[in-house]
Design an enzyme around this catalytic site. Sequence first.
Site, PDB file in Angstrom:
ATOM      1  N   GLY A  61     -37.246 -10.314  60.011  1.00 23.29           N
ATOM      2  CA  GLY A  61     -38.629 -10.651  60.549  1.00 23.29           C
ATOM      3  C   GLY A  61     -39.341 -10.362  59.098  1.00 23.29           C
ATOM      4  CE1 TYR A  70     -45.719  -5.167  70.114  1.00 26.36           C
ATOM      5  CE2 TYR A  70     -47.518  -3.783  70.370  1.00 26.36           C
ATOM      6  CZ  TYR A  70     -46.502  -4.257  69.690  1.00 26.36           C
ATOM      7  OH  TYR A  70     -46.507  -4.065  68.248  1.00 26.36           O
TER       8      TYR A  70
END
Length: 297
Positions: free
Chosen positions: A21, A164
């Site tokens: 990422g 999340y």
Amino acid sequence: MSRFSLADLPDLTGRTAVVTGASSGIGLVAARALAERGARVVLAVRDPEKGEAVAATMKGPVQARALELADLSSVRAVAGDTPGRVDVWVNKAGHSLVPLSRTADGFELQFGANHLGHLALTNLLLPRIRERVVTVASLGHRIGSPDFTDLQWGRRSYRPSAAYAQSKPADLLFAAELQRRPTRAGSLVISTAAHPGISTTNLMRAEEKPYLGFRVEKVLVALVAQSAEEGALPTPYAANADLPGDSCAGPDLRGAPAPVGRSARARDGSAARRLWEVSEDLTDTRFPLGTSATLVS
């Protein structure tokens, strides 16, 4: 305690770091910092063209490699194509607050990419990692915990924020178990964790989360958040500071990185072991180091 800055990083010449990422936000800032101190850096990113463009802006030997954590075939391909040793592996990539989606393997997207993809990749690569694995979590670990009865949101009413919040303590439980298992196997690899505090990153892009509650939350966060550059500091700190295994680095909310605590649910040893075993079954990977493990020299 003195304030840590990127100038405090040691000379990293001769070391190899991989950051997932790393084409934007915190991952990009952390990767650039490691490269500027002399490390050979690999950007493991979803979009290789974007990764190559980012790599071209960085100093030193930096390259991009395609990695889709939401697809275990991509995870296995990256593990198979990673030659030689890796000194530092940073598990940063992930998804945040997205509508209900599934990975290529049928997992709920946030749990699948944020946790399962990284666990599978780390299991496959651990014999080649020499020094440290850093797993980037978030303050979301304080409000969530894995629901072992429905990890994939097949029965519960799906809520992006709750999904999340489930994935973030999973990251910290993973980091803790990743310290326990190699230590028991006689490995010197250290597992640490980091979180950015309250930071403005690409995870808060409103165009991907159009619902009103998110937009209100984004405005409120912006009033107190630090920059992505400041939020990135705990990651290189956790990768290089003289820290014991199973440490977590971050600010309490904002500010310079330092060792910080974590919620009781993110420190639960029995939950960490259970999550690891369930995750291995889901990803069909296994912890690779036996009691006589030989690491890449």
